[in-house]
Design a protein around this motif. Structure first.
Motif: not given
Length: 152
Positions: A18-25, A39-47, A56-58
């Motif tokens: 969850l701490a990755d959200e702003s960097a991912v967006i 809305d990318p924040a909604k896409d994160v919450r939905r996922k 996944l993140v690199a």
């Protein structure tokens, strides 16, 4: 599956936190993946509400420089939000993100993976061709059920 998977001396792939959200967006925006109607924040919450092990993140030295969001509906696997920081493209990171997403999908019995690419994105189309994806003879249809656009 919540382990880090080191795939290169240069970067690490792990599940999203969850701490990755702003960097991912921010990465998605830098890569031109966001659109006003998603809305990318909604896409994160939905996922995260559905299957967070396929998000996944690199990272390089702890900084988010790549992402992939996969999913499986029991019939087909799907890939969304494959992104690699523009200054890291050509490093093998996109290929490794896709390989890890594919590995996780195969582990749950997924027989085929689908993804959508904008027809104008020649770079992405070439990348997917190089890693074994081909154009299916289908028409992609969609229906917006929830309006993500900000209020005007």
């Amino acid at each position: 599956m919540r382990q880090a998977l080191t795939v290169s001396a240069d970067f690490e792939i792990r599940t999203f936190a969850l701490a990755d959200e702003s960097a991912v967006i921010s990465l998605w925006r830098a890569c031109g993946l966001t659109r006003p109607w998603n809305d990318p924040a909604k896409d994160v919450r939905r996922k995260l509400a559905v299957d967070d092990d396929f998000f996944l993140v690199a990272t390089v030295d702890g900084a988010i420089v790549g992402t992939v969001m996969a999913g499986y509906d029991g019939h087909r696997g799907w890939i969304n939000y494959l992104a690699v920081s523009p200054d890291r493209r050509g490093s093998g990171m996109g290929r490794e993100l896709m390989a890890e997403a594919e590995r996780r999908l195969v582990a749950v019995g997924c027989p085929k993976i689908n993804l959508q690419v904008r027809a104008t994105n020649d770079g992405a189309l070439g990348f997917y061709d190089r890693i074994g994806y081909s154009t299916d003879d289908v028409v992609s249809l969609g229906k917006r059920i929830e309006d993500d656009e900000p209020s005007r």
